[in-house]
Write a protein that holds these residues in place. Structure first.
Motif, PDB file in Angstrom:
ATOM      1  N   MET A   1       0.819  -1.228   0.000  1.00 45.65           N
ATOM      2  CA  MET A   1       0.000   0.000   0.000  1.00 45.65           C
ATOM      3  C   MET A   1       0.848   1.272   0.000  1.00 45.65           C
ATOM      4  N   LYS A   2       2.191   1.155   0.185  1.00 50.41           N
ATOM      5  CA  LYS A   2       2.973   2.372   0.376  1.00 50.41           C
ATOM      6  C   LYS A   2       2.830   3.349  -0.799  1.00 50.41           C
ATOM      7  N   ASP A   3       2.711   2.791  -2.016  1.00 41.66           N
ATOM      8  CA  ASP A   3       2.618   3.693  -3.157  1.00 41.66           C
ATOM      9  C   ASP A   3       1.191   4.237  -3.350  1.00 41.66           C
ATOM     10  N   TYR A   4       0.253   3.752  -2.519  1.00 41.60           N
ATOM     11  CA  TYR A   4      -1.137   4.217  -2.617  1.00 41.60           C
ATOM     12  C   TYR A   4      -1.196   5.741  -2.594  1.00 41.60           C
ATOM     13  N   ILE A   5      -0.464   6.318  -1.611  1.00 38.00           N
ATOM     14  CA  ILE A   5      -0.562   7.766  -1.401  1.00 38.00           C
ATOM     15  C   ILE A   5       0.267   8.525  -2.432  1.00 38.00           C
ATOM     16  N   VAL A   6       1.134   7.821  -3.138  1.00 39.00           N
ATOM     17  CA  VAL A   6       1.863   8.485  -4.222  1.00 39.00           C
ATOM     18  C   VAL A   6       0.895   8.695  -5.388  1.00 39.00           C
ATOM     19  N   ARG A   7       0.023   7.685  -5.609  1.00 38.94           N
ATOM     20  CA  ARG A   7      -0.921   7.783  -6.734  1.00 38.94           C
ATOM     21  C   ARG A   7      -2.160   8.604  -6.356  1.00 38.94           C
ATOM     22  N   ASN A   8      -2.537   8.539  -5.050  1.00 40.10           N
ATOM     23  CA  ASN A   8      -3.801   9.149  -4.624  1.00 40.10           C
ATOM     24  C   ASN A   8      -3.574  10.291  -3.653  1.00 40.10           C
ATOM     25  N   ARG A   9      -4.646  11.052  -3.446  1.00 44.21           N
ATOM     26  CA  ARG A   9      -4.521  12.162  -2.520  1.00 44.21           C
ATOM     27  C   ARG A   9      -5.230  11.851  -1.199  1.00 44.21           C
ATOM     28  N   ALA A  10      -6.335  11.098  -1.277  1.00 40.95           N
ATOM     29  CA  ALA A  10      -7.114  10.839  -0.058  1.00 40.95           C
ATOM     30  C   ALA A  10      -7.137   9.357   0.259  1.00 40.95           C
ATOM     31  N   VAL A  11      -7.153   9.048   1.561  1.00 39.37           N
ATOM     32  CA  VAL A  11      -7.252   7.650   1.995  1.00 39.37           C
ATOM     33  C   VAL A  11      -8.668   7.442   2.525  1.00 39.37           C
ATOM     34  N   PHE A  12      -9.406   6.542   1.877  1.00 37.40           N
ATOM     35  CA  PHE A  12     -10.787   6.274   2.290  1.00 37.40           C
ATOM     36  C   PHE A  12     -10.878   4.907   2.954  1.00 37.40           C
ATOM     37  N   LEU A  13     -11.757   4.813   3.942  1.00 36.75           N
ATOM     38  CA  LEU A  13     -12.086   3.510   4.524  1.00 36.75           C
ATOM     39  C   LEU A  13     -13.511   3.170   4.083  1.00 36.75           C
ATOM     40  N   SER A  14     -13.869   1.912   4.204  1.00 35.44           N
ATOM     41  CA  SER A  14     -15.259   1.549   3.877  1.00 35.44           C
ATOM     42  C   SER A  14     -16.117   1.802   5.119  1.00 35.44           C
ATOM     43  N   GLN A  15     -17.443   1.857   4.946  1.00 36.37           N
ATOM     44  CA  GLN A  15     -18.311   2.101   6.108  1.00 36.37           C
ATOM     45  C   GLN A  15     -18.260   0.937   7.094  1.00 36.37           C
ATOM     46  N   ASP A  16     -17.796  -0.227   6.651  1.00 36.52           N
ATOM     47  CA  ASP A  16     -17.615  -1.348   7.596  1.00 36.52           C
ATOM     48  C   ASP A  16     -16.460  -1.072   8.553  1.00 36.52           C
ATOM     49  N   ASP A  17     -15.627  -0.101   8.203  1.00 37.72           N
ATOM     50  CA  ASP A  17     -14.454   0.202   9.049  1.00 37.72           C
ATOM     51  C   ASP A  17     -14.707   1.301  10.080  1.00 37.72           C
ATOM     52  N   ILE A  18     -15.954   1.802  10.178  1.00 39.82           N
ATOM     53  CA  ILE A  18     -16.219   2.772  11.264  1.00 39.82           C
ATOM     54  C   ILE A  18     -15.967   2.021  12.569  1.00 39.82           C
ATOM     55  N   PRO A  19     -15.181   2.602  13.483  1.00 44.06           N
ATOM     56  CA  PRO A  19     -14.912   1.877  14.733  1.00 44.06           C
ATOM     57  C   PRO A  19     -16.228   1.513  15.432  1.00 44.06           C
ATOM     58  N   ASP A  20     -16.301   0.345  16.057  1.00 36.44           N
ATOM     59  CA  ASP A  20     -17.541   0.016  16.780  1.00 36.44           C
ATOM     60  C   ASP A  20     -17.397   0.247  18.286  1.00 36.44           C
ATOM     61  N   GLN A  21     -16.256   0.867  18.687  1.00 37.17           N
ATOM     62  CA  GLN A  21     -16.053   1.229  20.098  1.00 37.17           C
ATOM     63  C   GLN A  21     -15.385   2.603  20.154  1.00 37.17           C
ATOM     64  N   TRP A  22     -15.732   3.381  21.182  1.00 40.27           N
ATOM     65  CA  TRP A  22     -14.984   4.613  21.433  1.00 40.27           C
ATOM     66  C   TRP A  22     -13.818   4.280  22.360  1.00 40.27           C
ATOM     67  N   TYR A  23     -12.777   5.096  22.279  1.00 39.97           N
ATOM     68  CA  TYR A  23     -11.601   4.880  23.142  1.00 39.97           C
ATOM     69  C   TYR A  23     -11.658   5.831  24.336  1.00 39.97           C
ATOM     70  N   ASN A  24     -11.462   5.291  25.525  1.00 41.03           N
ATOM     71  CA  ASN A  24     -11.504   6.083  26.751  1.00 41.03           C
ATOM     72  C   ASN A  24     -10.108   6.171  27.353  1.00 41.03           C
ATOM     73  N   ILE A  25      -9.480   7.326  27.198  1.00 37.40           N
ATOM     74  CA  ILE A  25      -8.078   7.467  27.653  1.00 37.40           C
ATOM     75  C   ILE A  25      -7.949   7.378  29.171  1.00 37.40           C
ATOM     76  N   GLN A  26      -9.070   7.540  29.875  1.00 38.34           N
ATOM     77  CA  GLN A  26      -8.984   7.462  31.346  1.00 38.34           C
ATOM     78  C   GLN A  26      -8.422   6.115  31.808  1.00 38.34           C
ATOM     79  N   ALA A  27      -8.572   5.085  30.954  1.00 32.44           N
ATOM     80  CA  ALA A  27      -8.032   3.765  31.324  1.00 32.44           C
ATOM     81  C   ALA A  27      -6.504   3.763  31.281  1.00 32.44           C
ATOM     82  N   ASP A  28      -5.902   4.659  30.519  1.00 36.83           N
ATOM     83  CA  ASP A  28      -4.454   4.597  30.292  1.00 36.83           C
ATOM     84  C   ASP A  28      -3.666   5.751  30.902  1.00 36.83           C
ATOM     85  N   LEU A  29      -4.354   6.691  31.553  1.00 37.41           N
ATOM     86  CA  LEU A  29      -3.607   7.802  32.176  1.00 37.41           C
ATOM     87  C   LEU A  29      -2.783   7.251  33.340  1.00 37.41           C
ATOM     88  N   PRO A  30      -1.592   7.808  33.576  1.00 37.03           N
ATOM     89  CA  PRO A  30      -0.738   7.279  34.647  1.00 37.03           C
ATOM     90  C   PRO A  30      -1.379   7.355  36.032  1.00 37.03           C
TER      91      PRO A  30
END
Ligand SMILES: Cc1ncc(COP(=O)(O)O)c(C=O)c1O
Length: 453
Positions: A1-30
């Motif tokens: 895929m490295k040359d993908y961005i050489v040929r293209n300008r935008a990187v698109f994901l499919s709608q199946d790739d919308i994350p199904d969880q939110w990330y909560n940083i409170q779990a990882d703060l020191p």
């Protein structure tokens, strides 16, 4: 895929790739974040009193330390509608214009119907309120982006919506008011005659330009007088920042697709939500020692909450109705000048962002509005997009950083969150183009210490 961005300008994901969880940083703060305090006792608050103003599930998300929170299917369905995922775009023409060896990427949140990142949390908040039987949501808005997003989300989930719009923006941006009304919301210039607090301010100054802190106080007063209403906040709180992490979670996948790693991660900060949404999934790696990326939060020199504020407990609003939050603040009574980036006119900063800056995981920079509009002009003429004045702050930083890379020869990957378009902010552009923009900088900042740290 490295040359993908050489040929293209935008990187698109499919709608199946919308994350199904939110990330909560409170779990990882020191360490746990300093807790919100009850203003009367100055003791940590239990979540229960907040059930009167927010739905239960959002209050529980606010205090949760679970690393991931499942996104309900109804919310995902609305995310597909706006539509997510948003593209990650390489700003090649800006790179060429600057003649820099740096590679510049931005996540483009301006594609939503409201024109910004704000629907990512508006949709989630409308969903949980509807689920718990709430009939009306009240809120504040600065630039009008948050009010628009919540009005749209309320229309999608069948809720009434009342918006207190900061008077300076109400005057500058009639288009935003019309959008909100088209989605079915009632919009009032704040301070307004509808609340006791608003009337008290208008008695002193009928031309009070308002501020986010004042509009929050009015929305809260409205909610406390109506049992069927609840309050929605567009930034600052932990759950709002968490909903926005869909931005950064998508961006991580997009960078993986093209085999790139950002070295510099920038964004603007009003209350901290769009930048958090973009950067916190990357910050997780820094906290675990897996990355040493440079995190840069960009603010207005007229409202220097993180560059000149102090880290202390303050109210989230001007009237003093909210719990006390430990944050970087320039004081709730600070008279925020009527800059065109209305979304940056807030005295405090999200406790999560404040903590990360205070502990040195992130740094912040401040710019005046003339220099940010100049950066936005360069961006419009190279990349074609007319940016929201808020977003122009990180564009200013990115241009400076890319120019610095030109001098040092560093091939840095610079990534930023482009939080919204500026198609309803044209009065600001006109003032800039005619040489009529005013710059402000407070001579001195006085913050009342409400709690001894
Ligand atoms: C387009 C845009 N960007 C940025 C902001 C700043 O807010 P936050 O820091 O919560 O993202 C706003 C706020 O209204 C906005 O409308």
């Amino acid at each position: 895929m490295k040359d993908y961005i050489v040929r293209n300008r935008a990187v698109f994901l499919s709608q199946d790739d919308i994350p199904d969880q939110w990330y909560n940083i409170q779990a990882d703060l020191p360490e746990p974040l300093p807790p919100p305090l009850d203003p009367a006792t100055k003791k940590p608050m239990s979540p229960e009193p907040l059930f009167r103003i927010f739905p239960r599930e959002l209050v529980m998300q606010e205090v949760s330390r679970e690393r991931f929170v499942k996104i309900p299917e109804e919310v995902l369905e609305a995310y597909r509608l706006i539509p997510r995922p948003t593209p990650l775009i390489r700003a090649k023409r800006l790179e060429q214009y600057l003649n820099t060896p740096a590679r510049i990427y931005f996540k483009w949140e301006g594609v939503s119907p409201a024109g910004s990142h704000k629907p990512n949390t508006a949709i989630a908040q409308a969903y949980y309120n509807k689920k718990e039987g709430v009939e009306r949501l009240c809120t504040e808005t600065g630039a009008g982006q948050w009010g628009s997003a919540l009005s749209m989300a309320c229309a999608l989930f069948g809720l009434k919506c009342t918006v207190y719009m900061v008077a300076a923006s109400y005057r500058q941006k009639p288009g935003r008011r019309i959008m909100m009304e088209t989605w079915g919301a009632e919009v009032y210039s704040s301070p307004s005659m509808r609340t006791k607090f608003g009337r008290s301010l208008l008695e002193k100054d009928p031309d009070d330009p308002g501020s986010l802190g004042i509009a929050i106080s009015e929305a809260l007063e409205d909610v406390l007088g109506d049992e069927k209403a609840k309050y929605a906040l567009g930034s600052v709180l932990n759950h709002v920042l968490m909903h926005q992490t869909v931005i950064g979670l998508e961006a991580k996948k997009q960078f993986e697709m093209i085999d790139e790693q950002p070295d510099v991660i920038a964004g603007n900060i009003g209350g901290g939500s769009n930048y958090s949404g973009f950067c916190l999934p990357f910050m997780a790696d820094k906290l675990k020692g897996k990355s040493d990326a440079d995190f840069v939060a960009c603010e207005s020199r007229a409202i220097p909450h993180t560059t000149r504020g102090i880290y202390t407990y303050d109210f989230g609003d001007t009237a003093g109705m909210t719990p006390l939050l430990k944050m970087l603040t320039i004081g709730r009574n600070y008279k925020t000048p009527p800059i065109h980036a209305g979304g940056l006119r807030y005295h405090g900063m999200a406790p999560i962002i404040s903590y990360l800056i205070h502990k040195g995981y992130m740094r912040s920079v401040a710019y005046s509005q003339t220099e940010v509009f100049e950066a936005a002009r360069i961006f419009a003429q190279t990349e074609g997009i007319i940016s929201a004045p808020e977003s122009a702050h990180e564009i200013k930083f990115v241009i400076d950083e890319a120019r610095r890379c030109k001098q040092t020869g560093e091939k840095k990957v610079i990534a930023f969150n482009h939080s919204g378009h500026g198609l309803l902010d044209l009065a600001g552009y006109e003032a800039f183009l005619r040489g009529k923009l005013e710059d402000w900088e407070p001579a001195e900042i006085k913050v009342e210490k409400l709690v001894s740290d």
